[in-house]
Design a protein around this motif. Structure first.
Motif, PDB file in Angstrom:
ATOM      1  N   VAL A  31      -5.730   6.805  -1.609  1.00  0.00           N
ATOM      2  CA  VAL A  31      -5.788   5.385  -1.279  1.00  0.00           C
ATOM      3  C   VAL A  31      -6.642   4.705  -2.350  1.00  0.00           C
ATOM      4  O   VAL A  31      -7.736   5.184  -2.658  1.00  0.00           O
ATOM      5  N   VAL A  32      -6.134   3.626  -2.922  1.00  0.00           N
ATOM      6  CA  VAL A  32      -6.891   2.884  -3.927  1.00  0.00           C
ATOM      7  C   VAL A  32      -6.933   1.413  -3.541  1.00  0.00           C
ATOM      8  O   VAL A  32      -6.149   0.955  -2.709  1.00  0.00           O
ATOM      9  N   LEU A  33      -7.842   0.691  -4.152  1.00  0.00           N
ATOM     10  CA  LEU A  33      -7.910  -0.756  -4.010  1.00  0.00           C
ATOM     11  C   LEU A  33      -7.553  -1.368  -5.358  1.00  0.00           C
ATOM     12  O   LEU A  33      -8.162  -1.023  -6.375  1.00  0.00           O
ATOM     13  N   LEU A  34      -6.564  -2.254  -5.384  1.00  0.00           N
ATOM     14  CA  LEU A  34      -6.211  -2.955  -6.608  1.00  0.00           C
ATOM     15  C   LEU A  34      -6.871  -4.329  -6.604  1.00  0.00           C
ATOM     16  O   LEU A  34      -6.750  -5.072  -5.627  1.00  0.00           O
ATOM     17  N   THR A  35      -7.567  -4.641  -7.671  1.00  0.00           N
ATOM     18  CA  THR A  35      -8.127  -5.988  -7.828  1.00  0.00           C
ATOM     19  C   THR A  35      -7.345  -6.713  -8.913  1.00  0.00           C
ATOM     20  O   THR A  35      -7.115  -6.172  -9.996  1.00  0.00           O
ATOM     21  N   THR A  36      -6.946  -7.927  -8.585  1.00  0.00           N
ATOM     22  CA  THR A  36      -6.172  -8.767  -9.499  1.00  0.00           C
ATOM     23  C   THR A  36      -6.698 -10.197  -9.418  1.00  0.00           C
ATOM     24  O   THR A  36      -7.511 -10.528  -8.554  1.00  0.00           O
ATOM     25  N   VAL A  37      -6.204 -11.045 -10.310  1.00  0.00           N
ATOM     26  CA  VAL A  37      -6.648 -12.435 -10.354  1.00  0.00           C
ATOM     27  C   VAL A  37      -5.432 -13.355 -10.263  1.00  0.00           C
ATOM     28  O   VAL A  37      -4.448 -13.165 -10.985  1.00  0.00           O
ATOM     29  N   SER A  38      -5.516 -14.358  -9.380  1.00  0.00           N
ATOM     30  CA  SER A  38      -4.429 -15.315  -9.210  1.00  0.00           C
ATOM     31  C   SER A  38      -4.473 -16.365 -10.312  1.00  0.00           C
ATOM     32  O   SER A  38      -5.425 -16.439 -11.091  1.00  0.00           O
ATOM     33  N   GLU A  39      -3.439 -17.204 -10.364  1.00  0.00           N
ATOM     34  CA  GLU A  39      -3.401 -18.251 -11.386  1.00  0.00           C
ATOM     35  C   GLU A  39      -4.504 -19.288 -11.181  1.00  0.00           C
ATOM     36  O   GLU A  39      -4.850 -20.036 -12.106  1.00  0.00           O
ATOM     37  N   ASP A  40      -5.074 -19.330  -9.987  1.00  0.00           N
ATOM     38  CA  ASP A  40      -6.194 -20.232  -9.714  1.00  0.00           C
ATOM     39  C   ASP A  40      -7.548 -19.583  -9.992  1.00  0.00           C
ATOM     40  O   ASP A  40      -8.598 -20.166  -9.727  1.00  0.00           O
ATOM     41  N   GLY A  41      -7.511 -18.327 -10.487  1.00  0.00           N
ATOM     42  CA  GLY A  41      -8.743 -17.617 -10.783  1.00  0.00           C
ATOM     43  C   GLY A  41      -9.364 -16.919  -9.604  1.00  0.00           C
ATOM     44  O   GLY A  41     -10.489 -16.425  -9.687  1.00  0.00           O
ATOM     45  N   GLU A  42      -8.632 -16.859  -8.478  1.00  0.00           N
ATOM     46  CA  GLU A  42      -9.162 -16.216  -7.275  1.00  0.00           C
ATOM     47  C   GLU A  42      -8.898 -14.719  -7.318  1.00  0.00           C
ATOM     48  O   GLU A  42      -7.802 -14.269  -7.656  1.00  0.00           O
ATOM     49  N   VAL A  43      -9.910 -13.938  -6.977  1.00  0.00           N
ATOM     50  CA  VAL A  43      -9.788 -12.478  -6.979  1.00  0.00           C
ATOM     51  C   VAL A  43      -9.162 -11.999  -5.681  1.00  0.00           C
ATOM     52  O   VAL A  43      -9.573 -12.409  -4.591  1.00  0.00           O
ATOM     53  N   ASP A  44      -8.166 -11.135  -5.807  1.00  0.00           N
ATOM     54  CA  ASP A  44      -7.536 -10.528  -4.635  1.00  0.00           C
ATOM     55  C   ASP A  44      -7.821  -9.031  -4.658  1.00  0.00           C
ATOM     56  O   ASP A  44      -7.866  -8.412  -5.726  1.00  0.00           O
ATOM     57  N   VAL A  45      -8.013  -8.459  -3.481  1.00  0.00           N
ATOM     58  CA  VAL A  45      -8.190  -7.020  -3.324  1.00  0.00           C
ATOM     59  C   VAL A  45      -7.176  -6.539  -2.300  1.00  0.00           C
ATOM     60  O   VAL A  45      -7.098  -7.099  -1.204  1.00  0.00           O
ATOM     61  N   SER A  46      -6.398  -5.517  -2.653  1.00  0.00           N
ATOM     62  CA  SER A  46      -5.401  -4.985  -1.733  1.00  0.00           C
ATOM     63  C   SER A  46      -5.367  -3.467  -1.814  1.00  0.00           C
ATOM     64  O   SER A  46      -5.393  -2.891  -2.910  1.00  0.00           O
ATOM     65  N   ALA A  47      -5.318  -2.834  -0.650  1.00  0.00           N
ATOM     66  CA  ALA A  47      -5.227  -1.379  -0.593  1.00  0.00           C
ATOM     67  C   ALA A  47      -3.805  -0.940  -0.901  1.00  0.00           C
ATOM     68  O   ALA A  47      -2.836  -1.561  -0.460  1.00  0.00           O
ATOM     69  N   MET A  48      -3.674   0.148  -1.655  1.00  0.00           N
ATOM     70  CA  MET A  48      -2.377   0.709  -2.018  1.00  0.00           C
ATOM     71  C   MET A  48      -2.431   2.225  -1.855  1.00  0.00           C
ATOM     72  O   MET A  48      -3.470   2.844  -2.102  1.00  0.00           O
ATOM     73  N   SER A  49      -1.302   2.801  -1.459  1.00  0.00           N
ATOM     74  CA  SER A  49      -1.237   4.263  -1.355  1.00  0.00           C
ATOM     75  C   SER A  49      -0.076   4.854  -2.144  1.00  0.00           C
ATOM     76  O   SER A  49      -0.057   6.062  -2.376  1.00  0.00           O
ATOM     77  N   ALA A  50       0.878   4.017  -2.543  1.00  0.00           N
ATOM     78  CA  ALA A  50       1.981   4.507  -3.366  1.00  0.00           C
ATOM     79  C   ALA A  50       1.513   4.525  -4.813  1.00  0.00           C
ATOM     80  O   ALA A  50       1.815   3.642  -5.613  1.00  0.00           O
ATOM     81  N   VAL A  51       0.721   5.539  -5.159  1.00  0.00           N
ATOM     82  CA  VAL A  51       0.076   5.576  -6.464  1.00  0.00           C
ATOM     83  C   VAL A  51      -0.001   7.014  -6.965  1.00  0.00           C
ATOM     84  O   VAL A  51      -0.138   7.948  -6.177  1.00  0.00           O
ATOM     85  N   GLY A  52       0.099   7.185  -8.282  1.00  0.00           N
ATOM     86  CA  GLY A  52       0.009   8.526  -8.837  1.00  0.00           C
ATOM     87  C   GLY A  52      -0.145   8.522 -10.349  1.00  0.00           C
ATOM     88  O   GLY A  52       0.122   7.519 -11.011  1.00  0.00           O
ATOM     89  N   VAL A  53      -0.588   9.651 -10.880  1.00  0.00           N
ATOM     90  CA  VAL A  53      -0.741   9.841 -12.322  1.00  0.00           C
ATOM     91  C   VAL A  53       0.614  10.212 -12.911  1.00  0.00           C
ATOM     92  O   VAL A  53       1.308  11.092 -12.394  1.00  0.00           O
ATOM     93  N   VAL A  54       1.000   9.551 -14.006  1.00  0.00           N
ATOM     94  CA  VAL A  54       2.279   9.867 -14.636  1.00  0.00           C
ATOM     95  C   VAL A  54       2.119  10.319 -16.082  1.00  0.00           C
ATOM     96  O   VAL A  54       3.057  10.853 -16.671  1.00  0.00           O
TER      97      VAL A  54
END
Length: 237
Positions: A31-54
């Protein structure tokens, strides 16, 4: 969660396979948390589990994201994101951010209790309490056409090349990250679980001297450890 109380069957049925619908979540994942930034500069945090090393060289990970999520839209716009590795202590915040959209819950990051800081090189936002954080450039996007599917997929696969990585000093060994000791979260088909105990090292069936040399190469940081500006022993808190 329903658990059947019926007996599992006699020894003659042990190991017998039955057919069930395909489900990718039968594969355990972190389980990871992805942090991203919206076009308004707002930070979003969302949990993801469909993730892996490729890929190891260069370091590339894959994350499956529903295209309607703000996280996906942010990545497509900015071309970057941060992968944060949460521990058991952030379980509630992980579920909270993963089950609420930024559009419907604009204050979800603050409500989750997570603190946001900025990577020293890229300036991207990361979750302070996560012991490992990895800034990534989006280098690929795989959808229906790229995957040669006969239907629209539930998730788009985003490929991210890791460009900057921070690790809490407390989890550093002599020349390695002690990942096997971290109480990370494991996702088991909608269930959060603890990681199990260490069983063995990779190549434990190999020649002992060869194994030690390979493990030294695999896990070594190569002496490439440098302090982060503004960080003290308390992590700058």
């Amino acid at each position: 969660m329903h658990v059947s109380s019926e007996p599992a069957g006699d020894a003659a049925d042990s190991g017998q396979k039955v057919s069930v619908p395909p489900n990718a979540f039968y594969v355990p994942s972190p389980v990871v948390l992805l942090t991203t930034v919206s076009e308004d500069g707002e930070v979003d945090v969302s949990a993801m589990s469909a993730v892996g090393v490729v890929c190891l060289e260069p370091a590339v990970i894959a994350v499956g994201i529903k295209p309607r999520r703000q996280t996906y839209k942010n990545i497509r716009r900015t071309g970057s994101f941060v992968v944060n590795l949460p521990l058991e202590t952030d379980l509630r915040a992980t579920d909270f951010t993963g089950t609420r959209s930024l559009r419907r819950h604009p204050g979800k990051v603050e409500e989750s209790g997570l603190r946001i800081r900025r990577m020293p090189e890229t300036g991207l936002p990361y979750v302070e309490s996560c012991p490992i954080v990895m800034a990534s450039d989006a280098v690929g996007n795989l959808g229906r056409h790229e995957l040669n599917l006969d239907m629209t997929p539930s998730h788009q696969v985003v490929l991210g090349r890791i460009t900057e990585c921070l690790v809490d000093r407390d989890w550093l060994g002599e020349d390695e990250v002690r990942l096997e000791e971290m109480p990370v979260l494991v996702y088991l088909n909608r269930i959060y679980a603890r990681r199990g105990s260490v069983l063995q090292e990779q190549r434990f069936t190999d020649d002992p001297e060869k194994r030690l040399e390979k493990m030294r190469v695999y896990r070594s940081l190569g002496g490439a450890v440098s302090p982060v500006p503004g960080e003290g022993r308390d992590g700058g808190r």
